[in-house]
Design an enzyme around this catalytic site. Sequence first.
Site, PDB file in Angstrom:
ATOM      1  N   LYS A  52      26.147  24.213  27.974  1.00 29.69           N
ATOM      2  CA  LYS A  52      25.154  25.772  28.073  1.00 29.69           C
ATOM      3  C   LYS A  52      25.629  26.990  28.611  1.00 29.69           C
ATOM      4  O   LYS A  52      25.385  27.498  27.443  1.00 29.69           O
ATOM      5  CB  LYS A  52      23.873  25.629  28.465  1.00 29.69           C
ATOM      6  CG  LYS A  52      23.277  24.325  28.790  1.00 29.69           C
ATOM      7  CD  LYS A  52      22.468  23.653  30.272  1.00 29.69           C
ATOM      8  CE  LYS A  52      21.859  22.414  29.966  1.00 29.69           C
ATOM      9  NZ  LYS A  52      20.619  22.329  31.199  1.00 29.69           N
ATOM     10  N   GLN A  96      18.467  23.693  36.889  1.00 30.96           N
ATOM     11  CA  GLN A  96      19.508  22.291  36.762  1.00 30.96           C
ATOM     12  C   GLN A  96      19.383  21.417  37.479  1.00 30.96           C
ATOM     13  O   GLN A  96      19.204  21.243  39.101  1.00 30.96           O
ATOM     14  CB  GLN A  96      20.720  22.363  36.715  1.00 30.96           C
ATOM     15  CG  GLN A  96      21.774  21.853  36.440  1.00 30.96           C
ATOM     16  CD  GLN A  96      21.469  21.220  34.880  1.00 30.96           C
ATOM     17  OE1 GLN A  96      21.194  22.336  33.961  1.00 30.96           O
ATOM     18  NE2 GLN A  96      21.655  19.723  33.826  1.00 30.96           N
ATOM     19  N   ASP A 119      12.931  26.358  29.747  1.00 33.91           N
ATOM     20  CA  ASP A 119      12.710  24.832  29.899  1.00 33.91           C
ATOM     21  C   ASP A 119      12.360  24.228  29.637  1.00 33.91           C
ATOM     22  O   ASP A 119      11.813  22.787  29.108  1.00 33.91           O
ATOM     23  CB  ASP A 119      13.146  24.215  31.393  1.00 33.91           C
ATOM     24  CG  ASP A 119      14.728  23.543  31.460  1.00 33.91           C
ATOM     25  OD1 ASP A 119      15.024  24.196  32.836  1.00 33.91           O
ATOM     26  OD2 ASP A 119      15.702  22.972  30.642  1.00 33.91           O
TER      27      ASP A 119
END
Length: 294
Positions: A52, A96, A119
Amino acid sequence: MLLIDGKKTSEEIKSEIGASVAQIKEKGGKAPHLAAILVGNDGASQTYVGAKVKACEQVGFESTLVRLEETVTEEELLKVVEEINQNDEIDGLIVQLPLPKHISVEKVTNKIKPEKDVDGFTPANVGRMTLGWPAYVAATPYGIVELLKRYNIETSGKHCVVIGRSHIVGSPMSILMARNEYPGNCTVTLTHSRTQNLPEITKTADILIVAIGKPEFVTADMVKEGATVIDVGIHRIADASKKSGFKLIGDVQFDEVAAKASAITPVPGGVGPMTIASLLYNTLLAAEGKVYSK
Ligand SMILES: Nc1nc(=O)c2c([nH]1)NC[C@@H]1CN(c3ccc(C(=O)N[C@@H](CCC(=O)O)C(=O)O)cc3)C=[N+]21
């Protein structure tokens, strides 16, 4: 059989995003900024977060990686999230997953400011997506929608079967495929661990989305001739012939199913890279204030 190439499509999306960032900069605007919090040293998580950060550089985003010890307390993590929430320099924030057992994913997810939840995991964004309102759609479902769109897969009136009802893939997918806009308007059957006679159902799917988390679970006898198959699974299995010592497979037995499908995504190179491209897209939306006004 049409190979739905997520790697190529993710590169296309990233170059579109790169062009948007160049335009923002030309007008004197600042580059979108994504922050990622990584707790502990889980190998796969480090790979994904690394990918990412690299993707951010590729498209000209700013990125901040906050690494915290496995032993960080929930309270300390919530404090770091709140600091980033308040930091106007940062447009998007992801924490994460998975997190260590002593930390509540729900509490941490709920702490993320919806405007920065790129997200698409917070109730605010899930709720808005469910209502068909502007929202950051979770990266994996959004990536699948983009693949169906860019490969002009026919969906209206088709029977879409989703295997797996996770809150970040299966459930949102079932909503997105039924909604009244392309690529939606499907009749959707959401299946899960309690579903009886699963193969009888999957064999009637024109579009089969597999997010069950079981390696090569779906075999050719479970698939209708000519179906479109989207494999969301990603599993590392030992393979001495590979330099890394492992290879990646999905939830679908690719070779035998590809022989029957009219279109199929591979693993690797299918849904996975789209997850990253979609996260960047949500971060661009956040920077431009397109979903939540600044
Ligand atoms: N807050 C949060 N958001 C996430 O989006 C998130 C997460 N946590 N935790 C873990 C999962 C997993 N995930 C992937 C990202 C990229 C690939 C990807 O690029 N896969 C490549 C292969 C990459 C490799 O070589 O391992 C492919 O399928 O072709 C896969 C999986 C995002 N996740």
